[in-house]
Enzyme design. Structure first.
Site, mmCIF file in Angstrom:
data_model
loop_
_atom_site.group_PDB
_atom_site.id
_atom_site.type_symbol
_atom_site.label_atom_id
_atom_site.label_comp_id
_atom_site.label_asym_id
_atom_site.label_seq_id
_atom_site.Cartn_x
_atom_site.Cartn_y
_atom_site.Cartn_z
ATOM 1 N N GLN A 190 26.372 57.388 -37.033
ATOM 2 C CA GLN A 190 27.638 56.713 -37.338
ATOM 3 C C GLN A 190 27.736 55.433 -36.519
ATOM 4 O OE1 GLN A 190 30.966 59.940 -37.413
ATOM 5 N NE2 GLN A 190 29.242 60.797 -36.297
ATOM 6 N N HIS B 267 27.621 53.940 -41.100
ATOM 7 C CA HIS B 267 28.765 53.033 -40.956
ATOM 8 C C HIS B 267 28.348 51.569 -40.826
ATOM 9 C CE1 HIS B 267 31.477 56.601 -39.476
ATOM 10 N NE2 HIS B 267 31.243 56.626 -40.776
ATOM 11 N N CYS C 224 29.859 31.785 -44.963
ATOM 12 C CA CYS C 224 28.724 31.895 -45.885
ATOM 13 C C CYS C 224 28.390 30.487 -46.399
ATOM 14 C CB CYS C 224 29.134 32.799 -47.044
ATOM 15 S SG CYS C 224 27.849 33.056 -48.264
ATOM 16 N N GLY D 270 27.098 63.848 -29.594
ATOM 17 C CA GLY D 270 28.066 62.827 -29.188
ATOM 18 C C GLY D 270 28.965 62.322 -30.293
HETATM 19 P P1 OAD Z 1 34.307 59.331 -31.044
HETATM 20 O O1 OAD Z 1 34.715 58.327 -30.020
HETATM 21 O O2 OAD Z 1 35.343 59.825 -31.982
HETATM 22 O O3 OAD Z 1 33.691 60.604 -30.328
HETATM 23 C C1 OAD Z 1 32.744 60.475 -29.297
HETATM 24 C C2 OAD Z 1 32.281 61.870 -28.940
HETATM 25 O O4 OAD Z 1 31.279 61.752 -27.948
HETATM 26 C C3 OAD Z 1 33.375 62.779 -28.351
HETATM 27 O O5 OAD Z 1 33.307 64.053 -28.953
HETATM 28 C C4 OAD Z 1 33.009 62.859 -26.866
HETATM 29 O O6 OAD Z 1 33.348 64.121 -26.302
HETATM 30 C C5 OAD Z 1 31.509 62.700 -26.922
HETATM 31 N N1 OAD Z 1 30.883 62.137 -25.719
HETATM 32 C C6 OAD Z 1 31.361 61.195 -24.854
HETATM 33 N N2 OAD Z 1 30.446 60.904 -23.919
HETATM 34 C C7 OAD Z 1 29.353 61.651 -24.193
HETATM 35 C C8 OAD Z 1 28.052 61.786 -23.594
HETATM 36 N N3 OAD Z 1 27.686 61.078 -22.518
HETATM 37 N N4 OAD Z 1 27.187 62.666 -24.148
HETATM 38 C C9 OAD Z 1 27.532 63.406 -25.241
HETATM 39 N N5 OAD Z 1 28.739 63.317 -25.841
HETATM 40 C C10 OAD Z 1 29.628 62.450 -25.335
HETATM 41 O O7 OAD Z 1 33.046 58.705 -31.811
HETATM 42 P P2 OAD Z 1 32.454 59.085 -33.234
HETATM 43 O O8 OAD Z 1 32.445 60.541 -33.434
HETATM 44 O O9 OAD Z 1 31.185 58.335 -33.358
HETATM 45 O O10 OAD Z 1 34.045 54.683 -37.406
HETATM 46 O O11 OAD Z 1 33.527 58.428 -34.184
HETATM 47 C C11 OAD Z 1 33.313 58.449 -35.557
HETATM 48 C C12 OAD Z 1 33.759 57.156 -36.172
HETATM 49 O O12 OAD Z 1 35.098 56.874 -35.813
HETATM 50 C C13 OAD Z 1 33.005 55.930 -35.693
HETATM 51 O O13 OAD Z 1 31.779 55.717 -36.369
HETATM 52 C C14 OAD Z 1 33.969 54.837 -35.977
HETATM 53 C C15 OAD Z 1 35.190 55.484 -35.389
HETATM 54 O O14 OAD Z 1 36.408 54.987 -35.727
HETATM 55 C C16 OAD Z 1 34.396 53.560 -37.960
HETATM 56 O O15 OAD Z 1 34.617 52.549 -37.315
HETATM 57 C C17 OAD Z 1 34.434 53.639 -39.461
#
Ligand code: OAD
Length: 248
Positions: free
Chosen positions: A107, A125, A153, A192
């Site tokens: 993502q 994404h 552009c 993550g």
């Molecule tokens: P999030 O910020 O929602 O979640 C990050 C996750 O990583 C959380 O569950 C944390 O507990 C975990 N985390 C933090 N530090 C960590 C580490 N060192 N090791 C392992 N885990 C860790 O991010 P995403 O799940 O990527 O979309 O969010 C999904 C989407 O929401 C993104 O792609 C973006 C966002 O809004 C768009 O912009 C469309």
């Protein structure tokens, strides 16, 4: 620093299944890049606590004030350019050589998996190092942060970052490819991600319902924790190398 010993947390049955797996995937979210110094979106200090996603990550917000949005994307590009892939990205890249079929479903828009050496990557994404004309769809690849804001552009229209914003569909080839990979995976690692943004969040459930094994790595529980065969709690850059040492 002594690496973490996970031998008491991982059963022999799970290790055997992973060793015998032929098709393996890894779904990653912002947490995999946290140890590279890139902030996650949610949680304490998260991006969406500090910045208004309506202005920065929706088509409507962008068109209202493209300069503001581009200022922020330029800042993020600069931050990502300076940062390096971490141990978690590197181990994921190493895993690709070990299994007959392997895919990273990410993502993240930061491009770190490719920089770490992963080859088969599905970017769900989009990618911050690409921009797209809002009028004719022309794609421009970038190898450094944008200089002029907003970038234009050749046709004179504004370029936007080629990333997926809230309310927008994912690129259909990407979500179709990722869904196929998820259904066919003997093992999926979920690393993550808060697993609350759909449709990416539904991918581990596809693996699980097709009979595959889901193994999660996160610093805290998520909706995936309820059905994963195993959740390893801790920073991915520490947990994944220790886990991979056990598997290899
Ligand atoms: P999030 O910020 O929602 O979640 C990050 C996750 O990583 C959380 O569950 C944390 O507990 C975990 N985390 C933090 N530090 C960590 C580490 N060192 N090791 C392992 N885990 C860790 O991010 P995403 O799940 O990527 O979309 O969010 C999904 C989407 O929401 C993104 O792609 C973006 C966002 O809004 C768009 O912009 C469309």
């Amino acid at each position: 620093m002594a690496s973490r010993d996970l031998s008491s947390e991982v059963s022999r049955a799970i290790l055997d299944r992973i060793r015998k797996a032929r098709r393996v995937s890894v779904l990653t979210g912002a947490g995999v890049s946290a140890e590279s110094g890139i902030p996650t979106f949610r949680g304490a200090g998260g991006i969406w606590e500090k910045y208004d996603f309506n202005k920065l990550a929706t088509p409507h917000g962008f068109m209202e004030n493209p300069e503001l949005a581009w200022d922020w994307y330029q800042l993020r590009q600069r931050e990502m350019m300076k940062a390096q892939p971490n141990e978690a990205h590197l181990v994921i890249a190493e895993m690709e050589d070990h299994f007959p079929s392997f895919a990273v479903l990410t993502q993240n828009i930061d491009g770190f998996h490719r920089r770490a050496g992963s080859r088969n990557i599905v970017e769900l994404h989009g990618n911050i190092w690409r921009m797209r004309c809002v009028r004719d769809g022309t794609i421009v690849e970038l190898d450094s942060p944008v200089e002029h804001i907003p970038p234009l552009c050749q046709c004179g229209s504004i370029m936007r970052p080629d990333v997926v914003w809230f309310g927008e569909p994912l690129p259909s080839e990407a979500i179709e490819a990722a869904s196929t990979v998820a259904r066919e995976s003997d093992v999926m690692f979920v690393v993550g991600t808060s697993a609350i943004v759909y449709p990416a969040a539904a991918l581990p459930a596809l693996t699980k319902s097709a009979g595959g094994l889901v193994v999660e790595v996160n610093v805290e529980p998520t909706p995936v924790t309820a059905y994963a065969a195993l959740t390893l709690f801790g920073p991915a850059g520490e947990v994944l190398p220790a886990f991979w040492t056990l598997v290899r």
